[in-house]
Scaffold this active site. Structure first.
Site: not given
Length: 397
Positions: A142, A170-172
């Site tokens: 991320d 970014a991950d979410t």
């Protein structure tokens, strides 16, 4: 484990969650909360290997991320373990993975291989930078992608250097985009009868998230800069000091700007030549901020919120996390949901961000113990009790 029956608009779908860290599990959780039968595939505890999970199993992050799922243990480095997974895929609608691109091919569980046994399978791959291309083999995290996707360059105050956000955005984001891609493919399958390969990456998700800032470059040739708490285009919008703290104020358009000036009893600001247009307010942003702060410092945050609410000026408090969940509107929306837990008694997890009028999301079960559902899944695949025990002894499960 809760005795609640799994139900919801996605209850007819079965999902194999092979993913690790945050992005893939986020996609799987999104489906699980709406009723999908999500089976989380983990390594057997006897192997004493890390599956790359985040935090301790009974910790808040892990419990929040993996609620509503079942857990099986399968050794994917064993040929028999791979065969078990393939049999599971025959009965599944969706597979989610976020290995590095080459890993699934090396294991023999890539999309083309699994679709030979289940042509209706929707296979979702999340990677750092894409399944191919010059960066395909790079490890993706991320923090790295926040920099490469342009977010860190526009976050923070001007001149203070790049700054990451306070969450793994970014991950979410890519987890939610992956869930959207999966649902899109499942809808298309109702027409074609076939599954397909859904591909997304942290870099794609991050660029999509910066959205209008990216469009400023693509269409206008303008490189967005750091603006701190100031909105880049709607002025004045930002953080303003009060007598006891800070509040957010947002003005979009001339009418909201006029209402703000009236609300703080400063009508001369609206008629001022240097603030008469949004472009001029942008040019004189710092001076305007200082003038407005001179007014906002005269009252408490609570007093200003009430005044602005009464005058239809967009504003809001700036909460710490405990204050977020103490807010009556947050409580009304049900954003903290209680789940009974066999070891922790009762825990609260973060609720869903949207609601449906007839088929609500369901927080029916906490994160399972590792391998809690291995036996029941294998029995469903046709394995006998003796076969299951033999597989366990040989560390296949």
């Amino acid at each position: 484990m809760s005795d609640a029956i799994r139900q919801g608009p996605l209850e007819r779908f079965r999902v194999l969650d092979l993913s690790r860290l945050r992005s893939g599990p986020t996609a799987a959780r999104q489906l699980a909360d709406w009723g999908a039968d999500v089976i989380k595939v983990e390594s057997p505890e006897s192997l004493e290997v890390s599956d790359g999970w985040i935090g301790k199993r009974l910790g808040s992050d892990f419990q929040n991320m993996h609620r509503n799922k079942r857990s099986v243990t399968v050794n994917l480095k064993s040929p028999e373990g791979i065969e078990i997974l393939k049999k599971m895929a025959e009965q599944a609608d969706v597979v989610i993975e976020n290995f590095r691109p080459a890993v699934k091919f090396r294991l023999g569980i890539d999309y083309e291989t699994l679709r030979q046994r289940n042509p209706r399978l929707v296979y979702a791959s999340i990677s750092g930078f894409g399944q191919d291309g010059p960066y395909a083999d790079r490890p993706g995290y991320d923090h790295i992608v926040q920099g490469m996707g342009g977010l860190m360059a526009i976050t923070g105050k001007k001149g203070q250097g790049p700054l990451r956000t306070g969450i793994s955005v970014a991950d979410t984001a890519v987890g939610l985009y992956a869930a959207l891609g999966i649902l899109t493919a499942l809808l298309e399958r109702e027409v074609s009868g076939e599954g397909q390969w859904v591909q997304t990456s942290l870099l794609q998700g991050m660029i999509a998230m910066v959205d209008y800032q990216a469009a400023r470059w693509l269409m206008d040739g303008e490189i967005p800069e750091q603006a701190g708490n100031d909105h880049p285009t709607a002025i004045p919008t930002g953080v303003f000091q009060t007598s006891d703290g800070y509040i957010n104020i947002a003005t979009a358009g001339e009418e909201m700007w006029r209402r703000l000036c009236v609300a703080i009893d400063a009508p001369h600001l609206f008629s001022s030549a240097q603030y008469s247009t949004n472009d001029l307010r942008s040019k004189n942003r710092d001076a305007l901020h200082d003038e407005l702060t001179a007014y906002t410092k005269q009252k408490t945050s609570e007093e200003w919120i009430k005044i602005f609410e009464a005058t239809s000026v967009a504003s809001g408090p700036i909460y710490r996390m405990n204050e977020v969940f103490a807010d009556p509107q947050t409580q009304h929306l049900g954003m903290a949901v209680a789940i009974p837990h066999p070891e922790l008694k009762e825990i609260n997890v973060v609720g869903q961000a949207y609601a449906l009028s007839r088929t609500p999301s369901q927080m029916r079960a906490p994160t399972p113990r590792r391998g809690q559902h291995t036996d029941e899944v294998l029995v469903n695949l046709g394995y006998t009790k003796d076969e299951i025990e033999d597989l366990r002894v040989r560390q296949v499960i």
